[in-house]
Design an enzyme around this catalytic site. Structure first.
Site, PDB file in Angstrom:
ATOM      1  N   ASP A 169      62.205  11.843  35.501  1.00  6.94           N
ATOM      2  CA  ASP A 169      60.860  12.028  36.037  1.00  6.94           C
ATOM      3  C   ASP A 169      59.797  11.622  35.016  1.00  6.94           C
ATOM      4  OD1 ASP A 169      58.914  12.746  37.848  1.00  6.94           O
ATOM      5  OD2 ASP A 169      58.939  14.859  37.301  1.00  6.94           O
TER       6      ASP A 169
ATOM      7  N   GLY B 259      55.825   7.080  36.527  1.00  6.04           N
ATOM      8  CA  GLY B 259      54.491   6.765  37.021  1.00  6.04           C
ATOM      9  C   GLY B 259      53.400   7.334  36.136  1.00  6.04           C
TER      10      GLY B 259
ATOM     11  N   TRP C 180      53.644   8.053  32.969  1.00  7.96           N
ATOM     12  CA  TRP C 180      53.661   7.322  31.709  1.00  7.96           C
ATOM     13  C   TRP C 180      52.788   6.075  31.819  1.00  7.96           C
ATOM     14  CZ3 TRP C 180      55.116   2.390  30.292  1.00  7.96           C
ATOM     15  CH2 TRP C 180      55.315   2.166  28.929  1.00  7.96           C
TER      16      TRP C 180
ATOM     17  N   ARG D  42      51.893   1.684  38.200  1.00 15.05           N
ATOM     18  CA  ARG D  42      53.016   2.613  38.191  1.00 15.05           C
ATOM     19  C   ARG D  42      54.356   1.884  38.048  1.00 15.05           C
ATOM     20  NH1 ARG D  42      52.693   7.787  39.937  1.00 15.05           N
ATOM     21  NH2 ARG D  42      54.723   7.611  40.955  1.00 15.05           N
TER      22      ARG D  42
ATOM     23  N   HIS E  22      58.167   2.290  35.863  1.00 12.86           N
ATOM     24  CA  HIS E  22      59.545   2.215  36.350  1.00 12.86           C
ATOM     25  C   HIS E  22      60.335   1.167  35.570  1.00 12.86           C
ATOM     26  CE1 HIS E  22      58.751   5.034  39.524  1.00 12.86           C
ATOM     27  NE2 HIS E  22      57.803   4.280  40.039  1.00 12.86           N
TER      28      HIS E  22
ATOM     29  N   GLU F 175      63.347  11.211  49.627  1.00 13.49           N
ATOM     30  CA  GLU F 175      61.941  11.523  49.877  1.00 13.49           C
ATOM     31  C   GLU F 175      60.996  10.474  49.300  1.00 13.49           C
ATOM     32  OE1 GLU F 175      64.088  13.822  48.591  1.00 13.49           O
ATOM     33  OE2 GLU F 175      64.341  14.997  50.434  1.00 13.49           O
TER      34      GLU F 175
ATOM     35  N   LEU G 187      82.506   4.990  30.021  1.00  8.40           N
ATOM     36  CA  LEU G 187      81.508   5.888  30.594  1.00  8.40           C
ATOM     37  C   LEU G 187      81.389   5.598  32.078  1.00  8.40           C
ATOM     38  CD1 LEU G 187      79.077   7.957  30.136  1.00  8.40           C
ATOM     39  CD2 LEU G 187      77.621   5.916  30.051  1.00  8.40           C
TER      40      LEU G 187
ATOM     41  N   ARG H  43      66.065  17.637  33.294  1.00  7.04           N
ATOM     42  CA  ARG H  43      64.921  17.052  34.004  1.00  7.04           C
ATOM     43  C   ARG H  43      63.814  16.784  32.998  1.00  7.04           C
ATOM     44  NH1 ARG H  43      62.172  17.753  39.777  1.00  7.04           N
ATOM     45  NH2 ARG H  43      60.411  16.366  39.392  1.00  7.04           N
TER      46      ARG H  43
END
Length: 245
Positions: A17, A20, A22, A30, A34, A64, A128, A178
């Site tokens: 999170d 945007g 940042w 924005r 990303h 969402e 990984l 988070r």
């Protein structure tokens, strides 16, 4: 470089999170945030592999997120396609096995083909496992698993539901991180994180570096995971067994 902690979580999940915010703080679009977030994910995956983490699961795009401005959603889809082309060869060389988890039905044919190709190319890697949750929601995951069992006429039990979930190929997360200062899990891995340790960082995702990862791992290592037992029971089962007569 390795973490100073002697207890490394096998599976780390991250809500990435703050991309945007940042960008906004730097008077940038924005989408620039990303893009920087992709750089942070590359750095984090490499750091996890170096520290001995076996599985990294990240929340890249929630179900969402379709409610965001259309230009941002379109930009994210384009960014995903470009990131696949650019990042997959390096991830493959680094021994990363990719899985894309989520509802792929609403994605374009081009994007779906790119995801499938990336999974196929990296399928044999073992250093990984990187699960990228894209168009994913925890409630969708549970409902989708239950519907699959019902369609096959199988009883819905805790064990059968667990086996039908989208992350059934890995153990549940030990640590859920988070970033961005928010203290909620936002419909991420609702089933799988029932017993995960939660760690919230004020750093925005593009600022979450190796030092921040080590701080999260150290916090995890300092906790006692009881899984319903008492502290005395945990200490008893974790105490080394003497080999002396």
């Amino acid at each position: 470089m390795t973490s100073s902690s002697s207890v490394i979580p096998h599976h780390i999940a991250i809500v990435m999170d703050g991309n945007g915010r940042w960008a906004t703080r730097r008077l940038l679009p924005r989408l620039a945030g990303h893009r920087q977030g992709v750089e942070s994910l590359r750095r984090c995956a490499r750091a996890c592999a170096e520290r001995g983490v076996g599985v990294l699961t990240v929340f890249a795009f929630s179900s969402e997120n379709w409610n965001r401005p259309a230009d941002e959603v379109s930009g994210l889809m384009d960014l995903l396609a470009k990131a696949l082309a650019r990042e997959v060869p390096d991830l493959h060389r680094d021994g990363v096995q990719l899985h894309f988890v989520g509802d792929k039905a609403s994605l374009s044919e081009k994007v779906r083909a790119g995801l499938e190709q990336a999974e196929a190319v990296t399928a044999g890697n073992t250093r990984l496992i990187l699960n990228v949750c894209f168009n994913y929601g925890g409630r969708w995951d549970i409902a989708h698993a239950a519907a699959a069992l019902a369609a096959r006429g199988e009883p819905i039990t805790e064990a059968s539901l667990n086996a039908a979930m989208s992350l059934s190929h890995v153990a549940d997360p030990d640590l859920l991180i988070r970033t961005g200062g928010e203290m909620r899990i936002s419909n991420f891995l609702l089933w799988q994180c029932a017993y995960s340790e939660l760690y919230f960082s004020d750093r925005l995702w593009p600022e979450f570096d190796e030092k921040a990862l080590d701080e999260a791992i150290a916090a995890y290592a300092s906790r006692e995971r009881r899984f319903g037992k008492t502290s005395a029971q945990v200490r008893k089962t974790s105490r080394p067994v003497s080999t002396l007569a």
